[in-house]
Every structure is written in C-alpha cells, then in structure tokens.
Design a protein around this motif. Structure first.
Motif, PDB file in Angstrom:
ATOM      1  N   ALA A 130       0.810  -1.220   0.000  1.00  0.00           N
ATOM      2  CA  ALA A 130       0.000   0.000   0.000  1.00  0.00           C
ATOM      3  C   ALA A 130       0.843   1.269   0.000  1.00  0.00           C
ATOM      4  O   ALA A 130       0.398   2.314  -0.494  1.00  0.00           O
ATOM      5  N   ILE A 131       2.058   1.208   0.528  1.00  0.00           N
ATOM      6  CA  ILE A 131       2.877   2.419   0.657  1.00  0.00           C
ATOM      7  C   ILE A 131       3.999   2.483  -0.365  1.00  0.00           C
ATOM      8  O   ILE A 131       4.826   3.400  -0.317  1.00  0.00           O
ATOM      9  N   THR A 132       4.061   1.528  -1.276  1.00  0.00           N
ATOM     10  CA  THR A 132       5.071   1.544  -2.337  1.00  0.00           C
ATOM     11  C   THR A 132       4.387   1.696  -3.687  1.00  0.00           C
ATOM     12  O   THR A 132       3.198   1.376  -3.833  1.00  0.00           O
ATOM     13  N   PRO A 133       5.095   2.199  -4.691  1.00  0.00           N
ATOM     14  CA  PRO A 133       4.475   2.399  -6.012  1.00  0.00           C
ATOM     15  C   PRO A 133       3.949   1.096  -6.604  1.00  0.00           C
ATOM     16  O   PRO A 133       4.500   0.019  -6.378  1.00  0.00           O
ATOM     17  N   GLY A 134       2.846   1.221  -7.347  1.00  0.00           N
ATOM     18  CA  GLY A 134       2.254   0.064  -8.013  1.00  0.00           C
ATOM     19  C   GLY A 134       1.428  -0.804  -7.093  1.00  0.00           C
ATOM     20  O   GLY A 134       1.410  -2.025  -7.224  1.00  0.00           O
ATOM     21  N   ALA A 135       0.705  -0.167  -6.159  1.00  0.00           N
ATOM     22  CA  ALA A 135      -0.098  -0.929  -5.203  1.00  0.00           C
ATOM     23  C   ALA A 135      -1.177  -1.733  -5.927  1.00  0.00           C
ATOM     24  O   ALA A 135      -1.820  -1.249  -6.858  1.00  0.00           O
ATOM     25  N   PHE A 136      -1.393  -2.946  -5.476  1.00  0.00           N
ATOM     26  CA  PHE A 136      -2.399  -3.836  -6.059  1.00  0.00           C
ATOM     27  C   PHE A 136      -3.774  -3.462  -5.517  1.00  0.00           C
ATOM     28  O   PHE A 136      -3.919  -3.126  -4.343  1.00  0.00           O
ATOM     29  N   ARG A 137      -4.785  -3.521  -6.367  1.00  0.00           N
ATOM     30  CA  ARG A 137      -6.161  -3.214  -5.941  1.00  0.00           C
ATOM     31  C   ARG A 137      -6.808  -4.495  -5.429  1.00  0.00           C
ATOM     32  O   ARG A 137      -7.410  -5.256  -6.168  1.00  0.00           O
ATOM     33  N   PHE A 138      -6.663  -4.714  -4.127  1.00  0.00           N
ATOM     34  CA  PHE A 138      -7.247  -5.906  -3.523  1.00  0.00           C
ATOM     35  C   PHE A 138      -8.769  -5.829  -3.551  1.00  0.00           C
ATOM     36  O   PHE A 138      -9.357  -4.777  -3.312  1.00  0.00           O
ATOM     37  N   GLN A 139      -9.391  -6.972  -3.827  1.00  0.00           N
ATOM     38  CA  GLN A 139     -10.835  -7.092  -3.757  1.00  0.00           C
ATOM     39  C   GLN A 139     -11.190  -8.077  -2.659  1.00  0.00           C
ATOM     40  O   GLN A 139     -10.527  -9.102  -2.480  1.00  0.00           O
ATOM     41  N   ALA A 140     -12.256  -7.771  -1.926  1.00  0.00           N
ATOM     42  CA  ALA A 140     -12.596  -8.544  -0.734  1.00  0.00           C
ATOM     43  C   ALA A 140     -12.741 -10.028  -1.028  1.00  0.00           C
ATOM     44  O   ALA A 140     -12.252 -10.878  -0.271  1.00  0.00           O
ATOM     45  N   GLU A 141     -13.394 -10.356  -2.165  1.00  0.00           N
ATOM     46  CA  GLU A 141     -13.619 -11.772  -2.459  1.00  0.00           C
ATOM     47  C   GLU A 141     -12.313 -12.524  -2.712  1.00  0.00           C
ATOM     48  O   GLU A 141     -12.186 -13.712  -2.377  1.00  0.00           O
ATOM     49  N   TYR A 142     -11.329 -11.829  -3.269  1.00  0.00           N
ATOM     50  CA  TYR A 142     -10.049 -12.483  -3.521  1.00  0.00           C
ATOM     51  C   TYR A 142      -9.243 -12.637  -2.230  1.00  0.00           C
ATOM     52  O   TYR A 142      -8.530 -13.628  -2.039  1.00  0.00           O
ATOM     53  N   VAL A 143      -9.347 -11.652  -1.341  1.00  0.00           N
ATOM     54  CA  VAL A 143      -8.668 -11.756  -0.047  1.00  0.00           C
ATOM     55  C   VAL A 143      -9.241 -12.935   0.743  1.00  0.00           C
ATOM     56  O   VAL A 143      -8.504 -13.740   1.324  1.00  0.00           O
ATOM     57  N   ILE A 144     -10.570 -13.051   0.751  1.00  0.00           N
ATOM     58  CA  ILE A 144     -11.212 -14.160   1.463  1.00  0.00           C
ATOM     59  C   ILE A 144     -10.815 -15.497   0.840  1.00  0.00           C
ATOM     60  O   ILE A 144     -10.506 -16.468   1.545  1.00  0.00           O
ATOM     61  N   ALA A 145     -10.803 -15.542  -0.508  1.00  0.00           N
ATOM     62  CA  ALA A 145     -10.418 -16.778  -1.192  1.00  0.00           C
ATOM     63  C   ALA A 145      -8.981 -17.153  -0.873  1.00  0.00           C
ATOM     64  O   ALA A 145      -8.653 -18.340  -0.727  1.00  0.00           O
ATOM     65  N   GLN A 146      -8.099 -16.150  -0.742  1.00  0.00           N
ATOM     66  CA  GLN A 146      -6.712 -16.428  -0.388  1.00  0.00           C
ATOM     67  C   GLN A 146      -6.622 -16.977   1.029  1.00  0.00           C
ATOM     68  O   GLN A 146      -5.917 -17.958   1.288  1.00  0.00           O
ATOM     69  N   LEU A 147      -7.359 -16.371   1.965  1.00  0.00           N
ATOM     70  CA  LEU A 147      -7.315 -16.833   3.341  1.00  0.00           C
ATOM     71  C   LEU A 147      -7.918 -18.231   3.499  1.00  0.00           C
ATOM     72  O   LEU A 147      -7.496 -19.004   4.354  1.00  0.00           O
ATOM     73  N   MET A 149      -7.704 -20.373   1.102  1.00  0.00           N
ATOM     74  CA  MET A 149      -6.810 -21.188   0.265  1.00  0.00           C
ATOM     75  C   MET A 149      -7.559 -21.923  -0.843  1.00  0.00           C
ATOM     76  O   MET A 149      -7.242 -23.075  -1.174  1.00  0.00           O
ATOM     77  N   VAL A 150      -8.528 -21.225  -1.436  1.00  0.00           N
ATOM     78  CA  VAL A 150      -9.251 -21.764  -2.598  1.00  0.00           C
ATOM     79  C   VAL A 150      -9.073 -20.857  -3.810  1.00  0.00           C
ATOM     80  O   VAL A 150      -9.699 -21.077  -4.845  1.00  0.00           O
ATOM     81  N   ILE A 151      -8.223 -19.864  -3.705  1.00  0.00           N
ATOM     82  CA  ILE A 151      -8.084 -18.875  -4.773  1.00  0.00           C
ATOM     83  C   ILE A 151      -7.521 -19.488  -6.054  1.00  0.00           C
ATOM     84  O   ILE A 151      -7.784 -18.998  -7.155  1.00  0.00           O
ATOM     85  N   ASN A 152      -6.776 -20.588  -5.936  1.00  0.00           N
ATOM     86  CA  ASN A 152      -6.230 -21.269  -7.120  1.00  0.00           C
ATOM     87  C   ASN A 152      -7.324 -21.754  -8.054  1.00  0.00           C
ATOM     88  O   ASN A 152      -7.090 -21.938  -9.250  1.00  0.00           O
ATOM     89  N   LEU A 153      -8.516 -21.993  -7.519  1.00  0.00           N
ATOM     90  CA  LEU A 153      -9.612 -22.546  -8.303  1.00  0.00           C
ATOM     91  C   LEU A 153     -10.333 -21.499  -9.132  1.00  0.00           C
ATOM     92  O   LEU A 153     -11.125 -21.844 -10.020  1.00  0.00           O
ATOM     93  N   LEU A 154     -10.063 -20.228  -8.873  1.00  0.00           N
ATOM     94  CA  LEU A 154     -10.758 -19.151  -9.582  1.00  0.00           C
ATOM     95  C   LEU A 154     -10.185 -18.972 -10.990  1.00  0.00           C
ATOM     96  O   LEU A 154      -9.031 -19.328 -11.250  1.00  0.00           O
ATOM     97  N   PRO A 155     -10.976 -18.409 -11.909  1.00  0.00           N
ATOM     98  CA  PRO A 155     -10.446 -18.119 -13.253  1.00  0.00           C
ATOM     99  C   PRO A 155      -9.280 -17.143 -13.178  1.00  0.00           C
ATOM    100  O   PRO A 155      -9.220 -16.288 -12.292  1.00  0.00           O
TER     101      PRO A 155
END
Length: 356
Positions: A130-147, A149-155
């Motif tokens: 968040a404090i360095t250039p090129g910050a990623f735009r996190f989306q809530a559904e992707y954060v939840i999927a990462q936590l 550990m099912v995010i690999n299954l997403l398109p």
C-alpha cells in the motif's frame, strides 16, 4: 518426521532441511530476477518455446546478466522440490509414525498450520504494498479466497493471486485433501494411477493455453513430484542408499541437471522436468560436504518464513535493480530476506500451534 521414522528414511532430517534450503533460495532468487524486464522468462505454468529460445541465445552469448537469466528461467523449480518433500514427509509421519486423524481433523489441522504461517507475511505485505508504487487493488472476495486457500480454483489465478507466490498455499491445501482422501496408506498403484492421469490431462492441453495454466496452478500440475515423494518414502530402502558414495550422488546431480536442461527443448519433455530437478537436487544435497549442508539446513529451518517474507522485500528492493544497479539490489534483497525471515520465524513461533 519423528525420530524412529527418521532412522529408516533414505533422506535424513538434515538432508530434508537442506533440500528445503536449496529450494527456497531458488524460489526467492527467481521471484526477484523474473521481475526484471530484460530477464529471460520462465516456462512454469505453460510452455512457450520462445522463452527457451531466448535462454539458449543468452547462454550462447553470455554476458554479466547470465546468472539473472538462469535464475529467472530455472529458479521456480524450487516448488517441485517442496512438493516432493511434502509427499515424502506425509508418508514418514502418517504411514511410519503417527496415527492418521479422521479426514475432517486432518484437513483442519493442516489448514490451520498453513494459515499460521501465511497470515503474518500476508498482513506485512499488504502494508508494504500500500505504501510503495504500483499498489495492487485488492478485492474482498479475492482476499477471502486467499485466506481460505481456494483462490487457485478461480479463473485467471495469475491475475488474482497477490502476492503471486502465495498460490502455493492453495496448492498445498489441495494436496493434503488428495492425500488424506485418496492416497493415505493405499497401495502404491493408486499413486501411480493418479500421477498417470494428471500427466495425461496436461499432455493433451495446448502448451500455451488457459487450460494448462489453470491445471498447473492446482494439484494436477504438481502430482508427478508429489507422487514421487510418496513412492520414494514407501519403496526406497534406506540400507541400499547408505553404500552410495558422494561421487555417485554428484553424478546423479550432474545427470539430473543435464536432463532438466534437455527437458526445456519440447513440450512433452518439459512435463518431466520437475522430476529431473528433484533428482538433481537430491544428488546435490547428498554430495555436499558437511559445512555446506549445515548452511543449507539452517536456511531450510527458516524456509517457511522466507517464503512468506520475500515478496514484500522484493517490492522494496526491486527499484534499485530496475534503475541499473542489478546486483546491488539483488544482494541487498538477499541479505534483507534472510534477516527479516529470521525475525518472522520468531513471530510465527509465538502463534499457538494447531492441535492435530
């Protein structure tokens, strides 16, 4: 691995730790070098013949950046080494040692174990990002999927997983489920059959297509080496390995390395490259003198922390290399990664461990 199982293993505790150390250094260096625009890009999830051609051109006309090209192209093969060790370790723990928990408890325990390791690094990364250039735009559904550990299954997993190396958590969760439900204490033919099916599914995919990309973000892409780890622990007797000298293991390392390079020449051969890398890595570790083995074993002891910490340090130091001071940035990144990972390990160790 418990002590009783360790005495019967043809890879002992120190050698397993050294393999983890070798693998994590390859991953850490790869994930820095392939961010440099000029570096030869890897064939990790798909096979692009143009990447291999660029590698051969770089080797044929070497310059000061050749190590960067080699690390960028080959470094990701640290992942198969971890998958091999995971399969090996599961057999040593649950088939020669501890009782196997009921499936729900087994999955819960391993999920919490991975979450305990992931969360400190993920939180620190989001702050740095968040404090360095090129910050990623996190989306809530992707954060939840990462936590979860099912995010690999997403398109398009390569576009939604951030930081990128964290795809490994979802991959390992899948392997824990597959092992407990399909392979635990089963005949070796079950492993061989699943390996064959997963390999065949990949072999019929277009080399650069989305289907292959998604398969290799999930357990299908890593089943070859995970299965090899299971079978190695079950079928390779330790007593036969004792008589093999360091010279013979050095030959295994050289042969495995040559075969890994040869596997870069075509799509069909490329599918076997992870297994060649594992053979080469085992040969290297078993051929090492004691001092080098101890250094790699120590790095293996903090490999979990290095894995979660290195993405945030890459983001801090990569601008140095991008402005032209390539090796200055790389050296600072290595030093900072090892130091911060050691501190991360202290934090992770203070988080209560899940109960089996």
């Amino acid at each position: 691995m418990n002590s009783k199982a360790n005495t019967r293993a043809w890879l002992n505790r120190d050698e397993c730790a050294a393999l983890r150390g070798l693998a994590i250094m390859a991953i850490v260096l790869h994930n820095y070098c392939h961010w440099l625009g000029f570096a030869v890009k890897e064939n990790e999830y798909t096979f692009n013949a143009a990447n291999s051609e660029r590698l051969w051109a770089a080797v044929a006309s070497p310059d000061a950046m050749l190590p960067v090209h080699l690390l960028s192209y080959f470094g990701h093969y640290g992942v198969p080494v971890f998958l091999f060790l995971s399969g090996f370790g599961l057999v040593m723990k649950y088939e020669r040692g501890a009782a196997v928990p009921q499936a729900g408890r087994f999955v819960r325990y391993h999920y919490l174990k991975l979450l305990r390791m992931m969360v400190p690094g993920f939180v620190a990364f989001t702050i740095v990002d968040a404090i360095t250039p090129g910050a990623f735009r996190f989306q809530a559904e992707y954060v939840i999927a990462q936590l979860l550990m099912v995010i690999n299954l997403l398109p398009q997993p390569d576009r939604v997983i951030w930081p990128g190396p964290y795809w490994f958590f979802g991959l390992m969760m899948q392997f824990y489920v597959v092992y407990r439900l399909l392979l635990c204490r089963r005949h070796w033919a079950w492993v061989a059959a699943l390996v064959a099916v997963c390999w065949a599914v990949q072999a019929v995919c277009p080399p650069t297509g989305d289907a292959l990309n998604r398969l290799r973000y999930n357990f299908v892409g890593g089943m070859l080496v995970f299965g090899a780890g299971l079978l190695a622990a079950r079928l390779l007797p330790a007593w036969r390995m004792v008589a093999v000298g360091k010279g013979a293991w050095a030959a295994v390392a050289a042969g495995g390395t040559a075969l890994t390079v040869a596997c870069c020449t075509s799509f069909g051969a490329w599918l076997w490259a992870p297994l060649m890398v594992v053979a080469a890595s085992v040969g290297v570790v078993k051929a090492l003198p004691g001092g080098a083995l101890r250094v790699l074993s120590w790095l293996g002891g903090i490999s979990a922390a290095m894995f979660v910490a290195h993405p945030l340090l890459r983001k801090v130091f990569i601008p140095i290399s991008r402005r032209g001071d390539v090796y200055d940035g790389l050296v600072l990144y290595i030093i900072a990664t090892v130091a911060v990972s050691w501190m991360f390990m202290l934090v992770i160790n203070r988080i209560p461990k899940p109960k089996p």
